[in-house]
Design an enzyme around this catalytic site. Sequence first.
Site, mmCIF file in Angstrom:
data_model
loop_
_atom_site.group_PDB
_atom_site.id
_atom_site.type_symbol
_atom_site.label_atom_id
_atom_site.label_comp_id
_atom_site.label_asym_id
_atom_site.label_seq_id
_atom_site.Cartn_x
_atom_site.Cartn_y
_atom_site.Cartn_z
ATOM 1 C CB SER A 101 -0.289 -1.503 3.717
ATOM 2 O OG SER A 101 -0.978 -0.228 3.058
HETATM 3 N N1 SAH Z 1 -1.169 0.316 -2.071
HETATM 4 C C1 SAH Z 1 -0.187 1.174 -1.826
HETATM 5 C C2 SAH Z 1 -0.471 2.119 -0.414
HETATM 6 C C3 SAH Z 1 -0.180 3.185 -0.624
HETATM 7 S S1 SAH Z 1 -0.371 4.449 0.860
HETATM 8 C C4 SAH Z 1 1.116 0.455 -1.915
HETATM 9 O O1 SAH Z 1 1.219 -0.730 -2.168
HETATM 10 O O2 SAH Z 1 2.044 1.349 -2.001
HETATM 11 C C5 SAH Z 1 -1.980 5.239 0.128
HETATM 12 C C6 SAH Z 1 -1.978 6.050 -1.025
HETATM 13 O O3 SAH Z 1 -3.552 6.466 -1.284
HETATM 14 C C7 SAH Z 1 -1.002 7.193 -0.959
HETATM 15 O O4 SAH Z 1 -0.034 7.108 -2.074
HETATM 16 C C8 SAH Z 1 -1.871 8.402 -1.221
HETATM 17 O O5 SAH Z 1 -1.544 9.298 -1.897
HETATM 18 C C9 SAH Z 1 -3.072 7.698 -1.926
HETATM 19 N N2 SAH Z 1 -4.513 8.245 -1.810
HETATM 20 C C10 SAH Z 1 -5.050 9.110 -0.807
HETATM 21 N N3 SAH Z 1 -6.261 9.480 -1.079
HETATM 22 C C11 SAH Z 1 -6.427 9.232 -2.122
HETATM 23 C C12 SAH Z 1 -7.575 9.522 -3.364
HETATM 24 N N4 SAH Z 1 -8.521 10.309 -3.013
HETATM 25 N N5 SAH Z 1 -7.336 9.058 -4.535
HETATM 26 C C13 SAH Z 1 -6.473 8.281 -5.081
HETATM 27 N N6 SAH Z 1 -5.317 8.031 -4.192
HETATM 28 C C14 SAH Z 1 -5.351 8.729 -2.909
#
Ligand code: SAH
Length: 257
Positions: A101
Amino acid sequence: MQRRPGFPARLDRPQAGAMTPTVPAARLARETQPPKPQGVGLDSAAVRARMVQRLAAAGIAAAPVLQAMGAVERHRFVDTALANQAYEDTSLPIGLGQTISKPSVVARMIELLLGAECARAGALGRVLEIGTGCGYQAAVLARLAREVYTIERLRALHEKAREHLRPLRLANVHLILGDGMLGYAAGAPYAGIISAAGGDSLPMQWCEQLAVGGRLVAPMAGADGRQLLLVVDKTLQGLKQSVLEAVHFVPLKSGVA
Ligand code: SAH
């Protein structure tokens, strides 16, 4: 016009003159590769300080959040080829169609989280992050919460986050491979729950695993399908919900892959 931060400002290339024609081609290629940005961390503090100034100018007021954003080296969480964009206010690809993000959104959501009734002097108890991704937000949270439980459903990203976080030696970050739609009961109750992926409805488990006085911050699809930032406070009287600005997050999906 604002000047783009010149990061990395300096790359120390190996001395080309030190090589002789007898050096094998493979070694020559290896030695003339520009170093990875890990080697130029010395310049990143100033670029990060400018990012923090921009966050403050954009309305982030909580000093602990600004401090944490200024301390975590975001360039270490993205691919080398993207490191020069790490301190711009932009989301960046982290592989498998997922994104880190943008800094203003990370700061905004964490600032909201710190608004939880049970947050004391800019610090939280146990926090659950859904969507570890590359591990960046978990590293920021680690500076503001006593314990951070962060869950990721994609094994490759879970492993990538582990690699990124290892050198930081953050003893209070717990990386979990699993389906965050179910929350993570073993760490509950949480003072804060923050989701980095947006679903159609609020998983019941998240509300159950929130402590009284705790706060949940998550993107959620509104009636027209557009994502909105949702804040849910758990009080003795029940759940209190506020809907804030439009946001754009990757989808929340179920199951582990
Ligand atoms: N906080 C992260 C943002 C990653 S984007 C950072 O700093 O990089 C969001 C993430 O949520 C993705 O990697 C995706 O695979 C994950 N995601 C989506 N649905 C999910 C779920 N049900 N449980 C765990 N992770 C999930």
